[in-house]
Design an enzyme around this catalytic site. Structure first.
Site, PDB file in Angstrom:
ATOM      1  N   SER A  84      41.692  56.841  34.785  1.00 21.49           N
ATOM      2  CA  SER A  84      42.941  56.084  34.681  1.00 21.49           C
ATOM      3  C   SER A  84      42.737  55.025  33.611  1.00 21.49           C
ATOM      4  CB  SER A  84      43.328  55.459  36.024  1.00 21.49           C
ATOM      5  OG  SER A  84      42.268  54.673  36.538  1.00 21.49           O
ATOM      6  N   ARG A 117      46.824  38.373  43.277  1.00 27.45           N
ATOM      7  CA  ARG A 117      47.244  36.980  43.420  1.00 27.45           C
ATOM      8  C   ARG A 117      47.705  36.436  42.090  1.00 27.45           C
ATOM      9  NH1 ARG A 117      43.161  32.102  43.816  1.00 27.45           N
ATOM     10  NH2 ARG A 117      43.296  32.546  41.580  1.00 27.45           N
ATOM     11  N   LYS A 175      42.730  43.003  52.338  1.00 28.12           N
ATOM     12  CA  LYS A 175      43.727  43.641  51.472  1.00 28.12           C
ATOM     13  C   LYS A 175      43.936  45.106  51.859  1.00 28.12           C
ATOM     14  CE  LYS A 175      41.864  42.019  47.507  1.00 28.12           C
ATOM     15  NZ  LYS A 175      41.741  41.692  46.055  1.00 28.12           N
ATOM     16  N   GLN A 212      36.628  44.583  38.851  1.00 23.63           N
ATOM     17  CA  GLN A 212      36.387  43.873  37.605  1.00 23.63           C
ATOM     18  C   GLN A 212      35.259  44.610  36.868  1.00 23.63           C
ATOM     19  OE1 GLN A 212      37.125  42.273  34.908  1.00 23.63           O
ATOM     20  NE2 GLN A 212      37.835  40.483  36.079  1.00 23.63           N
ATOM     21  N   PHE A 223      35.011  37.044  27.601  1.00 22.21           N
ATOM     22  CA  PHE A 223      35.769  37.550  28.745  1.00 22.21           C
ATOM     23  C   PHE A 223      34.902  37.528  30.001  1.00 22.21           C
ATOM     24  CE2 PHE A 223      38.079  41.402  30.699  1.00 22.21           C
ATOM     25  CZ  PHE A 223      38.947  40.567  31.375  1.00 22.21           C
ATOM     26  N   HIS A 262      38.190  53.795  35.878  1.00 25.83           N
ATOM     27  CA  HIS A 262      39.389  53.103  35.385  1.00 25.83           C
ATOM     28  C   HIS A 262      39.005  52.336  34.115  1.00 25.83           C
ATOM     29  CE1 HIS A 262      43.347  51.274  35.643  1.00 25.83           C
ATOM     30  NE2 HIS A 262      42.819  50.057  35.605  1.00 25.83           N
TER      31      HIS A 262
END
Length: 287
Positions: free
Chosen positions: A7, A99, A159, A170, A210, A258
């Protein structure tokens, strides 16, 4: 080696040049047959309308299964759920519920007085509709506001219990970082897919910045390797590092990856080719 499902993540364009880049990226990557593509939501909700436009265009014109990022930032519950309704009306039935980061100029996230307090509340409300697939984020290394990984695992469990059916992590540099997190999640009773987030290194300097912002640790081997490679060898090293990471993950049982594309398809295409992921046919726009 098993060929993983894939993805991709895109970000919404802010100007005409970025629009062309997004559509070129979608055109280049769509033939690889991704399970879904996601479109990010700017910090503080700054790209709310741009995200909606990009999501609906990718879904309607490119035939892609699109998951729209949605955050709790600077919006009431009613406004946020109206966005979900608008996506449903446009035929988009996947949401990445987050969030969100604090708006620019603020140190910490503060909920809107009439808004969702956190991602768990947002996920629960979207899942209650019954017509949306809800995905969420996960942190294989501690979130900048989290005390430790155990707290992140506990929050991910909340969640999932609220209705999230998968999570994307991440980015990270070492496969063992992901495996440790995955094992902790399994031990906590989390059985939903936790998809590794892969960031192909388009620029080492940019990637390091980053990483610092999002709490990803930079291993010394990576510092040394990119310093030795210099600008001339950076691109080849970036390809090698990403391919080896993906191969190690697949060898360890990962069946989905991903990719954070940064709307730059070239390196992603090379990584996918090295993993044996081939185009599934010629790309053609739906309309």
């Amino acid at each position: 080696m098993t060929t993983p499902a894939i993805s991709f993540e895109f970000f919404p364009p802010r100007n005409l040049d970025q629009s062309f880049r997004l559509w070129e990226t979608a055109r280049a990557l769509a033939p690889l047959g991704p399970d879904f593509v996601s479109v990010t939501y700017g910090a503080g909700g700054t790209t709310r309308q741009l995200t909606h436009e990009a999501v609906t265009a990718l879904a309607s014109h490119y035939g892609l299964n699109v998951a729209a990022h949605l955050t709790c930032v600077d919006a009431t519950r009613e406004e946020t759920l109206q966005i979900v309704q608008d996506y449903a009306a446009a035929g988009v039935h996947e949401i990445v519920a987050l969030r969100g980061d604090a708006p620019q100029g603020q140190d910490r996230f503060t909920p809107h007085p009439d808004g969702f307090a956190n991602s768990v509340e947002l996920i629960e409300a979207i899942a209650a509709r019954g017509d949306m697939t809800v995905r969420c984020g996960a942190y294989p290394e501690p979130h900048p506001e989290s005390p430790d990984t155990a707290a992140d695992v506990a929050w991910l469990k909340r969640k999932v219990d609220a209705g999230a059916t998968s999570a994307m992590t991440q980015f990270f540099f070492d496969a063992e970082t992901y495996f440790r997190f995955r094992d902790s999640c399994l031990a906590a009773g989390i059985e939903t897919p936790i998809i590794p987030g892969i960031l192909p290194i388009q620029s080492w300097a940019g990637t390091r910045r980053f990483a610092e912002r999002c709490g990803t640790s930079v291993p010394q081997w990576a510092e040394d390797a990119f310093a030795a490679a210099g600008k001339e060898g950076e691109a080849q090293l970036a390809l090698d590092v990403c391919v080896k990471l993906c191969e190690r993950l697949v060898e360890g049982g990962v069946d989905k990856l991903h990719f954070y594309t940064l709307n730059k398809p070239e390196l992603v295409l090379k990584v996918c080719a090295a993993l044996g992921i081939q185009p599934k046919g010629e790309f053609s726009r739906v309309a």
